[in-house]
Design an enzyme around this catalytic site. Structure first.
Site, short mmCIF file in Angstrom:
data_model
loop_
_atom_site.label_atom_id
_atom_site.label_comp_id
_atom_site.label_asym_id
_atom_site.label_seq_id
_atom_site.Cartn_x
_atom_site.Cartn_y
_atom_site.Cartn_z
N CYS A 1 75.69 25.92 32.03
CA CYS A 1 75.29 26.60 30.65
C CYS A 1 73.75 26.43 30.45
O CYS A 1 73.47 25.23 30.66
CB CYS A 1 76.40 26.19 29.35
N GLU A 2 73.18 27.43 29.82
CA GLU A 2 71.66 27.15 29.60
C GLU A 2 71.46 26.48 28.49
O GLU A 2 70.18 26.08 28.24
CB GLU A 2 70.95 28.58 29.56
N HIS A 3 72.15 26.07 27.70
CA HIS A 3 72.06 25.40 26.32
C HIS A 3 72.04 23.99 26.46
O HIS A 3 71.02 23.34 26.07
CB HIS A 3 73.18 25.68 25.38
N HIS A 4 72.92 23.58 27.46
CA HIS A 4 73.07 21.93 27.69
C HIS A 4 72.78 21.66 29.16
O HIS A 4 73.00 20.26 29.54
CB HIS A 4 74.48 21.51 27.15
N CYS B 1 80.36 21.61 28.17
CA CYS B 1 79.47 21.33 27.00
C CYS B 1 80.41 21.16 25.64
O CYS B 1 80.02 20.63 24.72
CB CYS B 1 78.46 22.57 26.75
N HIS C 1 84.38 25.16 29.55
CA HIS C 1 83.01 24.56 29.71
C HIS C 1 82.66 23.12 29.04
O HIS C 1 83.21 22.70 27.93
CB HIS C 1 82.25 25.62 28.26
N GLN D 1 78.11 32.65 29.31
CA GLN D 1 79.18 33.51 30.21
C GLN D 1 79.21 34.83 29.83
O GLN D 1 79.27 35.50 30.80
CB GLN D 1 80.65 32.81 29.90
#
Length: 186
Positions: free
Chosen positions: A75-78, A146, A144, A116
């Site tokens: 995931c690009e956030h975490h 995260c 996920h 996703q």
């Protein structure tokens, strides 16, 4: 292995309170850098290279489905993994794509920092671009990390995302047939 990336991993170890000179961590920055490069190798791939001309003449105009394609992404956030499976379908218009190439398209986009929802759309649009199909459908189901390892810590949550293009979007019957064949209900 990228030495700059390894040096950043070394700093991360220091930042979390570890000693990068400890025996078990001596090679960790290099291993982590190598792993990250592998997990993000989709940036160095192109549709043309991975499909390698594997389009074949076919009179079939019936739905083609490749289901349960394992996928691993970050995931690009975490920058934590999400793991799941993709179900990809298309309706050919004179040409079919080599079976393994569908999985390679999934991998190419999954091996990038992602959310996703975008991954689902990128796969659908790429299959559409390659095959010129009259319709493309993609459903992804993933867990996920995260959400499982941090934050709300929900262990049994599965995210499902879908993109329907062409005939799958326009015809509820076609969409329903796809969903039934992959074992899902709309």
């Amino acid at each position: 292995m990228n030495p700059l990336l390894a040096s950043h991993y070394r700093e991360i170890l220091v930042g979390v309170g570890e000693n990068p000179e400890r025996e078990g961590l001596l090679d960790t920055p290099q291993r982590a850098a190598k792993a990250m490069q592998y997990l993000c190798n989709g940036y160095s791939m192109s549709l043309e290279d991975i499909t390698n001309g594997a389009l074949f003449e076919s009179q079939s105009d019936e739905m083609v489905i490749v289901s349960d394609i394992e996928l691993y992404s970050l995931c690009e956030h975490h920058m934590l993994p999400f793991i799941g499976k993709a179900h990809v379908a298309y309706i050919p218009t004179g040409r079919v794509l080599g079976l393994s190439k569908v999985a390679r398209v999934v991998d190419m986009f999954a091996r990038r920092l992602q959310i996703q929802e975008n991954l689902t759309r990128q796969i659908a649009e790429a299959i559409q671009q390659i095959t010129d199909a009259s319709g493309v459908a993609v459903v992804i189901e993933a867990r996920h990390m995260c959400m499982m390892m941090r934050g709300v810590e929900k262990q049994n949550s599965i995210m499902t995302s879908s993109v329907m293009l062409g005939a799958f979007r326009d015809s509820s019957t076609t969409r329903q047939e796809f969903l039934q064949l992959i074992g899902r209900r709309s």
